[in-house]
Design a protein around this motif. Sequence first.
Motif, PDB file in Angstrom:
ATOM      1  N   THR A  39      62.714  50.499 -62.277  1.00 60.78           N
ATOM      2  CA  THR A  39      62.959  48.962 -62.314  1.00 60.78           C
ATOM      3  C   THR A  39      64.167  48.524 -63.566  1.00 60.78           C
ATOM      4  O   THR A  39      64.195  47.855 -63.519  1.00 60.78           O
ATOM      5  N   LEU A  40      63.582  49.633 -64.708  1.00 61.06           N
ATOM      6  CA  LEU A  40      64.632  49.402 -66.158  1.00 61.06           C
ATOM      7  C   LEU A  40      65.372  49.463 -65.797  1.00 61.06           C
ATOM      8  O   LEU A  40      66.614  48.084 -66.404  1.00 61.06           O
ATOM      9  N   THR A  41      66.505  49.978 -64.478  1.00 60.65           N
ATOM     10  CA  THR A  41      67.867  50.211 -64.479  1.00 60.65           C
ATOM     11  C   THR A  41      68.259  48.534 -64.074  1.00 60.65           C
ATOM     12  O   THR A  41      69.439  48.843 -63.430  1.00 60.65           O
ATOM     13  N   THR A  42      67.759  47.635 -63.328  1.00 64.80           N
ATOM     14  CA  THR A  42      67.711  47.066 -62.689  1.00 64.80           C
ATOM     15  C   THR A  42      67.534  45.926 -63.854  1.00 64.80           C
ATOM     16  O   THR A  42      68.368  44.614 -64.086  1.00 64.80           O
ATOM     17  N   GLY A  43      67.138  46.181 -65.317  1.00 69.82           N
ATOM     18  CA  GLY A  43      67.130  45.164 -66.209  1.00 69.82           C
ATOM     19  C   GLY A  43      66.186  43.932 -66.319  1.00 69.82           C
ATOM     20  O   GLY A  43      65.953  43.053 -66.907  1.00 69.82           O
ATOM     21  N   ALA A  44      65.306  44.651 -64.866  1.00 71.18           N
ATOM     22  CA  ALA A  44      63.974  43.305 -64.607  1.00 71.18           C
ATOM     23  C   ALA A  44      63.001  43.833 -65.515  1.00 71.18           C
ATOM     24  O   ALA A  44      62.735  44.979 -65.090  1.00 71.18           O
ATOM     25  N   CYS A  45      62.177  42.600 -65.785  1.00 69.77           N
ATOM     26  CA  CYS A  45      60.757  43.100 -65.801  1.00 69.77           C
ATOM     27  C   CYS A  45      59.697  42.475 -64.962  1.00 69.77           C
ATOM     28  O   CYS A  45      59.503  41.440 -64.714  1.00 69.77           O
ATOM     29  N   VAL A  46      59.730  44.044 -64.200  1.00 74.33           N
ATOM     30  CA  VAL A  46      58.503  43.825 -63.420  1.00 74.33           C
ATOM     31  C   VAL A  46      57.001  44.193 -63.209  1.00 74.33           C
ATOM     32  O   VAL A  46      56.851  45.487 -63.708  1.00 74.33           O
ATOM     33  N   PRO A  47      55.956  43.598 -63.442  1.00 71.85           N
ATOM     34  CA  PRO A  47      54.624  44.350 -63.428  1.00 71.85           C
ATOM     35  C   PRO A  47      54.926  45.194 -62.406  1.00 71.85           C
ATOM     36  O   PRO A  47      55.096  44.752 -61.006  1.00 71.85           O
ATOM     37  N   PRO A  48      53.449  46.507 -62.442  1.00 78.13           N
ATOM     38  CA  PRO A  48      52.513  46.554 -63.631  1.00 78.13           C
ATOM     39  C   PRO A  48      53.724  47.303 -64.230  1.00 78.13           C
ATOM     40  O   PRO A  48      53.135  48.484 -64.810  1.00 78.13           O
ATOM     41  N   THR A  84      54.781  46.256 -71.958  1.00 76.59           N
ATOM     42  CA  THR A  84      55.443  44.743 -72.819  1.00 76.59           C
ATOM     43  C   THR A  84      57.076  44.615 -72.467  1.00 76.59           C
ATOM     44  O   THR A  84      58.029  45.034 -72.208  1.00 76.59           O
ATOM     45  N   PRO A  85      57.138  43.524 -72.732  1.00 81.81           N
ATOM     46  CA  PRO A  85      58.396  43.316 -72.335  1.00 81.81           C
ATOM     47  C   PRO A  85      59.201  43.110 -72.695  1.00 81.81           C
ATOM     48  O   PRO A  85      59.181  43.956 -74.313  1.00 81.81           O
ATOM     49  N   ALA A  86      60.273  44.194 -72.441  1.00 83.11           N
ATOM     50  CA  ALA A  86      61.542  44.314 -73.559  1.00 83.11           C
ATOM     51  C   ALA A  86      62.550  44.467 -72.516  1.00 83.11           C
ATOM     52  O   ALA A  86      62.667  45.379 -71.414  1.00 83.11           O
ATOM     53  N   GLY A  87      63.860  44.060 -73.501  1.00 83.02           N
ATOM     54  CA  GLY A  87      65.224  44.396 -72.523  1.00 83.02           C
ATOM     55  C   GLY A  87      65.696  46.047 -71.888  1.00 83.02           C
ATOM     56  O   GLY A  87      65.519  47.345 -72.547  1.00 83.02           O
ATOM     57  N   LYS A  88      66.862  46.055 -71.262  1.00 86.13           N
ATOM     58  CA  LYS A  88      67.402  47.278 -70.608  1.00 86.13           C
ATOM     59  C   LYS A  88      68.067  47.769 -71.865  1.00 86.13           C
ATOM     60  O   LYS A  88      69.299  47.293 -72.322  1.00 86.13           O
ATOM     61  N   PRO A  89      68.094  49.031 -73.029  1.00 82.27           N
ATOM     62  CA  PRO A  89      68.178  49.276 -73.933  1.00 82.27           C
ATOM     63  C   PRO A  89      70.402  49.595 -73.505  1.00 82.27           C
ATOM     64  O   PRO A  89      70.357  50.017 -72.372  1.00 82.27           O
ATOM     65  N   ALA A  90      71.463  48.616 -74.728  1.00 89.07           N
ATOM     66  CA  ALA A  90      72.241  49.196 -74.188  1.00 89.07           C
ATOM     67  C   ALA A  90      73.202  50.674 -73.992  1.00 89.07           C
ATOM     68  O   ALA A  90      74.075  50.848 -73.560  1.00 89.07           O
ATOM     69  N   GLU A  91      72.189  51.711 -74.597  1.00 86.28           N
ATOM     70  CA  GLU A  91      72.079  53.065 -74.731  1.00 86.28           C
ATOM     71  C   GLU A  91      72.318  53.403 -73.297  1.00 86.28           C
ATOM     72  O   GLU A  91      72.520  54.506 -73.399  1.00 86.28           O
ATOM     73  N   ALA A 119      69.484  46.431 -57.827  1.00 85.56           N
ATOM     74  CA  ALA A 119      70.433  46.445 -58.379  1.00 85.56           C
ATOM     75  C   ALA A 119      70.799  47.501 -59.512  1.00 85.56           C
ATOM     76  O   ALA A 119      70.565  46.790 -60.306  1.00 85.56           O
ATOM     77  N   ASN A 120      71.007  48.431 -59.350  1.00 87.92           N
ATOM     78  CA  ASN A 120      70.810  48.925 -60.719  1.00 87.92           C
ATOM     79  C   ASN A 120      72.499  49.012 -61.290  1.00 87.92           C
ATOM     80  O   ASN A 120      72.920  49.399 -60.609  1.00 87.92           O
TER      81      ASN A 120
END
Length: 304
Positions: free
Chosen positions: A150-159, A163-170, A193-194
């Motif tokens: 889920t993080l690879t898409t940049g989305a914040c999806v429960p569960p 803790t909301p946080a964006g995808k790090p540029a690194e 949408a990776n």
Amino acid sequence: MRRGRTAAAALAGALLAAAAFPAAAAAAPGPITYTTTVNGDPADVYAPAPGDIKADLPVALLLQGANVDKSAYAAYARAVAGYGFTVVVPNHHRVVFGQPGLFAEEAQATWTVAWARGEDGRSGSPLEGKIDTGSLVLLGHSFGGAAGLTLTTGACVPPFCGTPAGKPAELKGAAFFGTNNTPPGGSGNPPVANTVPVALVQGTADGVAPPAAAQGTYGALQSPPKMLVSVTGANHYGITGTQNPAGALPDPSPQTVSQETSVKASARWSAMFLRTVLGDAWSGVWLWNVGDSVDDAVTVQYVR
């Protein structure tokens, strides 16, 4: 993608792996292991022996499966580290759907980037001045892999996004074991949408996260390069130190290969995929042209 296993291909693969990765091809004494905290979470750190560190080490964050203690990943994390990574394995406690336990979440990536910067500059750290603070990759198992996917898409999806946080540029790439995005009790895989390359490593005997679900998720990944590595005979706990770790959902499907075989094969393909997406040319030659011809433990699909 399976190619003929000729003697020449086997020899080429062996020579290439040994030349490019001496730390992984031959056991090196004294790998670095120690404990730390990442945003307050206890974590284990694995890295190559000091003499085997030839360049700054990218950080690989391992997002644990649901209620799988970090100690269960020691052999897998150590094997990945041997290919030139600092592997960080936290225990992250939180409540999901009213149940307290060990549940990974997306924000751990941002927290690990901050940890890496601090650790690289910390006087007395075993990794002082040895971390590539600009490169983060993800490893993940089951629930943790789903959080990472889920993080690879940049989305914040429960569960997966407690803790909301964006995808790090690194973040540069990811490799997940026993992971899919098939809806519970449903069929079909929504598009993924990776924004970074993703490899799925899947046991063919997995009775918790079925191979068909991984195949569907592989098809749903929108952005290449992408890879599906099927580890023959491995089940859902093919990367843990033992089968059915205490506290985790047991896999009713038995594993038919040794734990050592499944751990090493999964670590090898995860590490080589991640080295490739980080720009290592030797890894790319092995990954795309040699590995599937010489590795009897797996079958591979990919889109470059």
